[in-house]
Enzyme design. Structure first.
Site, PDB file in Angstrom:
ATOM      1  N   LEU A   1       5.291   1.757   7.525  1.00 20.82           N
ATOM      2  CA  LEU A   1       5.920   1.001   8.598  1.00 20.82           C
ATOM      3  C   LEU A   1       7.421   1.214   8.670  1.00 20.82           C
ATOM      4  O   LEU A   1       8.028   1.022   9.722  1.00 20.82           O
ATOM      5  CB  LEU A   1       5.622  -0.492   8.429  1.00 20.82           C
TER       6      LEU A   1
ATOM      7  N   THR B   1       0.822  -1.208   0.000  1.00 16.91           N
ATOM      8  CA  THR B   1       0.000   0.000   0.000  1.00 16.91           C
ATOM      9  C   THR B   1       0.855   1.257   0.000  1.00 16.91           C
ATOM     10  O   THR B   1       0.630   2.182  -0.785  1.00 16.91           O
ATOM     11  CB  THR B   1      -0.936   0.002   1.227  1.00 16.91           C
TER      12      THR B   1
ATOM     13  N   ALA C   1      -8.834  -0.544   7.077  1.00  8.96           N
ATOM     14  CA  ALA C   1      -9.784   0.494   7.445  1.00  8.96           C
ATOM     15  C   ALA C   1      -9.096   1.854   7.402  1.00  8.96           C
ATOM     16  O   ALA C   1      -7.912   1.973   7.709  1.00  8.96           O
ATOM     17  CB  ALA C   1     -10.348   0.228   8.847  1.00  8.96           C
TER      18      ALA C   1
ATOM     19  N   ILE D   1       8.837 -11.310  -1.004  1.00  8.61           N
ATOM     20  CA  ILE D   1       8.683 -10.670   0.303  1.00  8.61           C
ATOM     21  C   ILE D   1       7.242 -10.222   0.451  1.00  8.61           C
ATOM     22  O   ILE D   1       6.751  -9.379  -0.314  1.00  8.61           O
ATOM     23  CB  ILE D   1       9.625  -9.463   0.450  1.00  8.61           C
TER      24      ILE D   1
ATOM     25  N   LYS E   1     -17.417   3.313   5.543  1.00 12.00           N
ATOM     26  CA  LYS E   1     -17.147   3.338   6.973  1.00 12.00           C
ATOM     27  C   LYS E   1     -17.590   4.689   7.535  1.00 12.00           C
ATOM     28  O   LYS E   1     -17.132   5.744   7.073  1.00 12.00           O
ATOM     29  CB  LYS E   1     -15.654   3.118   7.241  1.00 12.00           C
TER      30      LYS E   1
END
Length: 510
Positions: free
Chosen positions: A336, A16, A53, A45, A81
């Site tokens: 991340l 993403t 969400a 990987i 949502k």
């Protein structure tokens, strides 16, 4: 004399984060002379792929890169949502919604919550959820687009998406490659750095390919291949505030309630997420390994699914916190690779998005000015801190004492900013938004009330309405919101009518 412009951008890692960065860069900067974007990723990987969400800011990103909403909904199997339902967080058997949008109507120049607080003192028992169109529509399984130019409660509505993260990355990849982004398959085995500056100069791949660049964007996930490993930027550990360090995730078949809400259910040593999509439900259990064994955590998740598991449980380990600097030399980390905050408030994808926006605003030339880099890092750290504070609020303000984990959380030494907000709200019902922080006054209101922070009093102007007028106005607002929610189509009806639903054939093969 003007420094030379950057023309070679290399993104390390897909998923993403990588494909969001590639698509945005191509859309905004792709037409510059000689500008090239190369994305390096290895199919060997895997990606984490649990950040399904989102929060309403994703709408702006999708529109900025030119996505058609209904095509996006179909391609990513997305649902809408309207907020997050928190179950068992204050105490067992209790629930509340953190909705998108605002509550009620501001009156007499002050915020609505002061009239709600006064109403409670006068005996009105309605919850704050009943004054939110997003909360009421969400719990009823209803959805429609906001109507900002009307006096309807729908003018107060905001929304986001729940989608298959792998499909979103694949969808963006098609858009990015069509816009000229070059993808190279391969695993990075060596990072070449300039001897004088320490800047990254090139990547060596396992297939012998050498990829040179001028600006490198690290989207390599928890490995933080460039920022953490090659440049050795240290990690600021926040696990004393956010002790959950593990997760297990598994999708399941559709079942249970079909609502445009993400659900977070507190467990004995963490919490479980439920994210309903068009073709499946995403589930996960975030927990503290000091308080719960991984096998027990997995069993607890599997015992609380609404459908049959569709895959083997995916085990994850992490540490809450962020790299001390998200931009170092000629490397900018996103997602991340820059840091991790558990997805309790669905901020993972937003942090990628805001990092991209910050990079676009401060896009460097080959001189890599320290002024721009320092600004990027300062704003990034502040955003992480703001989100951390909001997450800590959920854990600290609770009545639960049924496990060692919750007793630890109740006794956390809180960051100063959270303590000030809680004390201000408890004493007077007032909420202040600092430095245009991500979470609005409405968000702090819903979560502080939901977590049991009860104001002692309200703004004195709320007393200008007499008792009868106050109760009548509150009842009228509730009635209008309830009636409006009842008249909306269900989410399934909306998707079918607008062309956003996956086909019946696809549903059967999903």
């Amino acid at each position: 004399m003007n420094a030379e412009p950057i023309t070679k951008v290399v993104i390390v890692g897909g998923g993403t984060a990588g494909w969001m960065a590639a698509t945005a860069l191509a859309h905004i900067m792709g037409k510059l002379p000689s500008f090239s974007i190369t994305l390096v990723e290895s199919e060997a990987i895997g990606t984490v792929g649990v950040g399904e969400a989102t929060i309403p800011q994703i709408i702006g990103f999708n529109r900025m890169i030119g996505l058609d909403e209904m095509e996006f909904m179909r391609e990513t199997r997305a649902t809408y949502k309207l907020g997050i339902e928190f179950v068992d967080w204050l105490r067992l058997g209790h629930s509340y919604v953190h909705p998108f949008g605002t509550h009620g109507i501001d009156m007499l120049g002050i915020e609505f919550q002061h009239f709600w607080i006064r109403g409670k003192a006068l005996g009105d028992t309605a919850s704050i959820d009943e004054y939110s169109i997003a909360a009421m529509a969400g719990k009823a399984g209803k959805f429609d687009w906001p109507r900002p130019d009307t006096k309807s409660p729908m003018a107060k509505l905001a929304y986001a998406f729940q989608f298959d993260a792998a499909r979103y990355a694949a969808f963006l990849r098609k858009k990015a490659e069509a816009a000229g982004v070059r993808r190279i398959e391969g695993r990075v085995v060596e990072v070449e750095q300039e001897s004088e500056t320490g800047h990254v100069a090139a990547l060596m791949l396992d297939n012998g390919t050498k990829v040179e660049g001028e600006l490198f964007v690290d989207c390599s996930g928890f490995r933080s291949l460039l920022l953490g490993q090659a440049l050795d930027v240290p990690f600021s550990d926040w696990s004393h505030w956010l002790p959950c360090d593990s997760a297990v995730a598994v999708p399941c078949t559709l079942g249970g309630r079909n609502e445009p809400l993400t659900r977070s259910t507190a467990r004995s040593a963490g919490w479980q997420w439920r994210i309903p999509l068009q073709h499946r439900i995403g589930n996960g259990h975030v927990f503290a390994s000091d308080h719960l064994d991984r096998s027990e955590a997995t069993d607890l998740l599997l015992a609380n699914l609404d459908g049959e598991p569709l895959a083997e449980p995916n085990q994850l380990s992490f540490k809450a916190g962020h790299r001390a600097r998200a931009w170092e030399k000629n490397v900018v980390a996103l997602g991340l690779a820059a840091g991790f905050l558990e997805p309790l408030e669905s901020t993972s994808i937003h942090l990628v998005q805001s990092g991209i926006a910050r990079l676009m605003s401060l896009f460097p030339d080959k001189s890599f000015s320290e002024v721009e880099i320092a600004r990027f890092n300062k704003e990034t750290e502040r955003e992480y801190s703001d989100i951390r504070d909001f997450l800590v609020l959920h854990y600290h303000c609770t009545e639960r004492d049924d496990s060692d984990f919750w007793r630890y959380c109740r006794n956390l030494e809180m960051p100063d900013g959270v303590l000030e907000k809680i004390e201000m709200f408890r004493r007077s019902g007032r909420i202040f938004r600092e430095n245009n922080e991500l979470f609005t006054e409405a968000s702090w209101l819903s979560v502080m009330l939901g977590q049991g922070v009860v104001p002692l009093t309200h703004h004195p102007v709320a007393r200008l309405l007499d008792e009868t007028e106050t109760l009548n106005r509150l009842a009228h607002i509730r009635k209008v919101i309830e009636q409006t929610a009842q008249q909306l189509p269900t989410q399934d009806q909306f998707l079918q009518q607008r062309g956003g639903a996956m086909s019946p054939r696809e549903r059967l093969s999903a």
